[in-house]
Design a protein around this motif. Structure first.
Motif, PDB file in Angstrom:
ATOM      1  N   ARG A  83       0.848  -1.187   0.000  1.00 11.17           N
ATOM      2  CA  ARG A  83       0.000   0.000   0.000  1.00 11.17           C
ATOM      3  C   ARG A  83       0.885   1.239   0.000  1.00 11.17           C
ATOM      4  NH1 ARG A  83      -4.483  -1.611  -1.904  1.00 11.17           N
ATOM      5  NH2 ARG A  83      -5.094   0.572  -1.542  1.00 11.17           N
ATOM      6  N   LEU A  84       0.636   2.139  -0.924  1.00 11.32           N
ATOM      7  CA  LEU A  84       1.454   3.327  -1.115  1.00 11.32           C
ATOM      8  C   LEU A  84       0.625   4.585  -0.904  1.00 11.32           C
ATOM      9  CD1 LEU A  84       3.228   2.209  -4.417  1.00 11.32           C
ATOM     10  CD2 LEU A  84       4.124   2.054  -2.094  1.00 11.32           C
ATOM     11  N   ASP A  85       1.304   5.630  -0.440  1.00  8.12           N
ATOM     12  CA  ASP A  85       0.640   6.925  -0.289  1.00  8.12           C
ATOM     13  C   ASP A  85       0.483   7.588  -1.651  1.00  8.12           C
ATOM     14  OD1 ASP A  85       0.759   6.392   2.382  1.00  8.12           O
ATOM     15  OD2 ASP A  85       2.279   7.898   2.860  1.00  8.12           O
ATOM     16  N   LEU A  86      -0.433   8.530  -1.697  1.00  9.32           N
ATOM     17  CA  LEU A  86      -0.718   9.262  -2.928  1.00  9.32           C
ATOM     18  C   LEU A  86      -0.903  10.730  -2.581  1.00  9.32           C
ATOM     19  CD1 LEU A  86      -1.340   8.642  -6.002  1.00  9.32           C
ATOM     20  CD2 LEU A  86      -3.758   8.762  -5.355  1.00  9.32           C
ATOM     21  N   LEU A  87      -0.276  11.608  -3.366  1.00  6.21           N
ATOM     22  CA  LEU A  87      -0.539  13.042  -3.241  1.00  6.21           C
ATOM     23  C   LEU A  87      -1.694  13.403  -4.166  1.00  6.21           C
ATOM     24  CD1 LEU A  87       3.059  14.565  -3.257  1.00  6.21           C
ATOM     25  CD2 LEU A  87       1.365  14.912  -1.460  1.00  6.21           C
ATOM     26  N   VAL A  88      -2.738  14.011  -3.615  1.00  2.95           N
ATOM     27  CA  VAL A  88      -3.923  14.391  -4.389  1.00  2.95           C
ATOM     28  C   VAL A  88      -4.116  15.894  -4.247  1.00  2.95           C
ATOM     29  CG1 VAL A  88      -6.397  14.058  -4.699  1.00  2.95           C
ATOM     30  CG2 VAL A  88      -4.964  12.139  -3.974  1.00  2.95           C
ATOM     31  N   VAL A 142      -0.274  12.619  -7.711  1.00  3.69           N
ATOM     32  CA  VAL A 142       1.183  12.557  -7.796  1.00  3.69           C
ATOM     33  C   VAL A 142       1.615  11.279  -7.084  1.00  3.69           C
ATOM     34  CG1 VAL A 142       3.373  13.721  -7.348  1.00  3.69           C
ATOM     35  CG2 VAL A 142       1.277  15.070  -7.638  1.00  3.69           C
ATOM     36  N   LEU A 143       2.351  10.430  -7.785  1.00  4.91           N
ATOM     37  CA  LEU A 143       2.793   9.163  -7.202  1.00  4.91           C
ATOM     38  C   LEU A 143       4.018   9.343  -6.322  1.00  4.91           C
ATOM     39  CD1 LEU A 143       2.399   6.737 -10.250  1.00  4.91           C
ATOM     40  CD2 LEU A 143       0.689   7.516  -8.603  1.00  4.91           C
ATOM     41  N   GLY A 144       4.905  10.262  -6.715  1.00  5.56           N
ATOM     42  CA  GLY A 144       6.152  10.369  -5.973  1.00  5.56           C
ATOM     43  C   GLY A 144       6.566  11.776  -5.639  1.00  5.56           C
ATOM     44  N   ARG A 145       6.924  12.564  -6.656  1.00  3.05           N
ATOM     45  CA  ARG A 145       7.504  13.879  -6.388  1.00  3.05           C
ATOM     46  C   ARG A 145       6.777  14.986  -7.144  1.00  3.05           C
ATOM     47  NH1 ARG A 145      13.834  14.747  -7.208  1.00  3.05           N
ATOM     48  NH2 ARG A 145      13.845  13.809  -5.115  1.00  3.05           N
ATOM     49  N   LEU A 146       6.545  16.064  -6.417  1.00  3.41           N
ATOM     50  CA  LEU A 146       6.009  17.300  -6.971  1.00  3.41           C
ATOM     51  C   LEU A 146       7.104  18.358  -6.895  1.00  3.41           C
ATOM     52  CD1 LEU A 146       3.589  19.332  -7.664  1.00  3.41           C
ATOM     53  CD2 LEU A 146       3.528  19.688  -5.183  1.00  3.41           C
ATOM     54  N   GLY A 205       3.015   5.950   5.521  1.00  6.04           N
ATOM     55  CA  GLY A 205       3.004   6.704   6.765  1.00  6.04           C
ATOM     56  C   GLY A 205       2.207   7.975   6.723  1.00  6.04           C
ATOM     57  N   GLY A 206       1.777   8.406   5.525  1.00  7.95           N
ATOM     58  CA  GLY A 206       0.880   9.542   5.430  1.00  7.95           C
ATOM     59  C   GLY A 206       1.536  10.902   5.492  1.00  7.95           C
ATOM     60  N   ARG A 210      -2.705  11.119   0.834  1.00 11.02           N
ATOM     61  CA  ARG A 210      -3.685  10.083   1.173  1.00 11.02           C
ATOM     62  C   ARG A 210      -2.905   8.815   1.531  1.00 11.02           C
ATOM     63  NH1 ARG A 210      -8.527  11.263  -1.769  1.00 11.02           N
ATOM     64  NH2 ARG A 210      -8.866  13.521  -1.578  1.00 11.02           N
ATOM     65  N   ALA A 211      -2.917   8.458   2.797  1.00 13.16           N
ATOM     66  CA  ALA A 211      -2.114   7.331   3.265  1.00 13.16           C
ATOM     67  C   ALA A 211      -2.654   6.009   2.720  1.00 13.16           C
ATOM     68  CB  ALA A 211      -2.098   7.304   4.792  1.00 13.16           C
ATOM     69  N   GLY A 212      -1.760   5.190   2.185  1.00 10.54           N
ATOM     70  CA  GLY A 212      -2.138   3.861   1.704  1.00 10.54           C
ATOM     71  C   GLY A 212      -3.243   3.883   0.673  1.00 10.54           C
ATOM     72  N   ALA A 213      -3.252   4.903  -0.192  1.00  9.79           N
ATOM     73  CA  ALA A 213      -4.389   5.102  -1.092  1.00  9.79           C
ATOM     74  C   ALA A 213      -4.436   4.103  -2.232  1.00  9.79           C
ATOM     75  CB  ALA A 213      -4.361   6.524  -1.655  1.00  9.79           C
ATOM     76  N   TRP A 214      -3.299   3.493  -2.588  1.00 13.19           N
ATOM     77  CA  TRP A 214      -3.321   2.582  -3.719  1.00 13.19           C
ATOM     78  C   TRP A 214      -2.367   1.424  -3.486  1.00 13.19           C
ATOM     79  CZ3 TRP A 214       0.465   2.456  -8.000  1.00 13.19           C
ATOM     80  CH2 TRP A 214       1.594   3.239  -7.760  1.00 13.19           C
TER      81      TRP A 214
END
Length: 294
Positions: free
Chosen positions: A130-135, A142-146, A223-224, A272-276
């Motif tokens: 489970r990975l975090d997501l920037l929305v 955003v999957l990783g870096r903005l 970890g969010g 979004r913690a653990g969004a996908w």
């Protein structure tokens, strides 16, 4: 990045969506991935030719687990669509990375194996992470870096270009001048800067009176929280960890993974913690994918 979870029991039903760019750029890797996946699971192969067909195939996946064959653009397209459908948290994605090296940086940073065979085997026998997501507030992901890099500095004397007859006269005058005497050496200019208000979880990191060269917001993977780094015009770094980052000020553009957005005057990104969920190598080989590397 959370602990690994075993894939579900029972016969695996896969929807293998092969991006057209992957088919054109490396047909041999695509063929290998299809063979490995078809040998290990019940795989339905989809060959969309347009983004619309790509989206339609994903939306009609039913109970099949989606496997995307393509580059970072294809992965982002799939994540963005499932997020818009509000079905991202309930499913699991797999990626077989096929494409140019510069278009696979996000996939490799997330821990997706290099090579069609290893990635296909991971899609079959890996573990769900489970990975975090920037929305952002426009529903972009955003999957990783903005990043918000500063605009390039304007060279001395570069104003609004003239038009019509004046533009022709300017061109002729510049040509004559360059033939009569050498062009002067351009003075060294400072890197371009922005003047933006940047807040991390409501805490002010930089205001409009402080020029900045760069802002980066990087997901920690799990970890969010996201790492926030503001580089000021003087070269100083202001750092923070935050769940939400708000940027406002004059028009600015931003780079979300490998895509460019804007111009906008204000935008908020929230973790979004653990969004996908993404299939990655299992615990036996998890050292190579213990965390995203940006």
């Amino acid at each position: 990045m959370s602990a690994a979870e075993p894939p579900g029991d029972g016969d695996d039903q896969l929807l293998v969506v092969i991006d057209p760019v992957a088919r054109r750029s490396d047909g041999e890797s695509v063929r290998i991935a299809k063979d490995v996946l078809s040998a290990g699971a019940h795989a339905k192969i989809c060959l969309p030719d347009t983004p619309e067909e790509f989206a339609r195939a994903l939306s009609r996946r039913g109970a099949r687990r989606p496997v995307v064959v393509g580059d970072d653009h294809a992965l982002l397209r799939a994540v963005a669509q499932l997020h818009r459908e509000r079905e991202l948290a309930a499913g699991v994605l797999s990626l077989i990375p096929v494409g140019a090296a510069h278009a696979l940086e996000v996939a490799h940073a997330l821990g997706v194996p290099r090579g069609a065979v290893a990635a296909a085997r991971t899609a079959l026998d890996g573990a769900v992470r489970r990975l975090d997501l920037l929305v952002d507030d426009s529903d972009g992901v955003v999957l990783g870096r903005l990043r918000i890099p500063a605009p390039p500095p304007q060279p001395p004397g570069s104003g609004t270009p003239h038009a019509g007859v004046t533009a022709v006269w300017d061109t002729c005058r510049s040509l004559v001048t360059s033939l009569v005497r050498p062009a002067p050496v351009a003075a060294t200019t400072n890197p371009g800067t922005h003047r933006l208000r940047i807040e991390a979880d409501g805490v002010l990191l930089s205001d409009l009176d402080t020029p900045i060269r760069d802002l980066s917001v990087t997901s920690q993977g799990g970890g969010g929280l996201a790492d926030v780094v503001v580089r000021t015009g003087s070269g100083e770094d202001v750092t923070a960890e935050a769940k939400a980052v708000t940027v406002s000020g004059g028009d600015f553009r931003y780079r979300a993974d490998i895509q460019t957005g804007g111009p906008v005057r204000t935008r908020t990104w929230t973790v979004r913690a653990g969004a996908w969920g993404l299939m990655l190598p299992g615990p036996a080989s998890a050292d190579a994918a213990a965390g995203a590397r940006w």
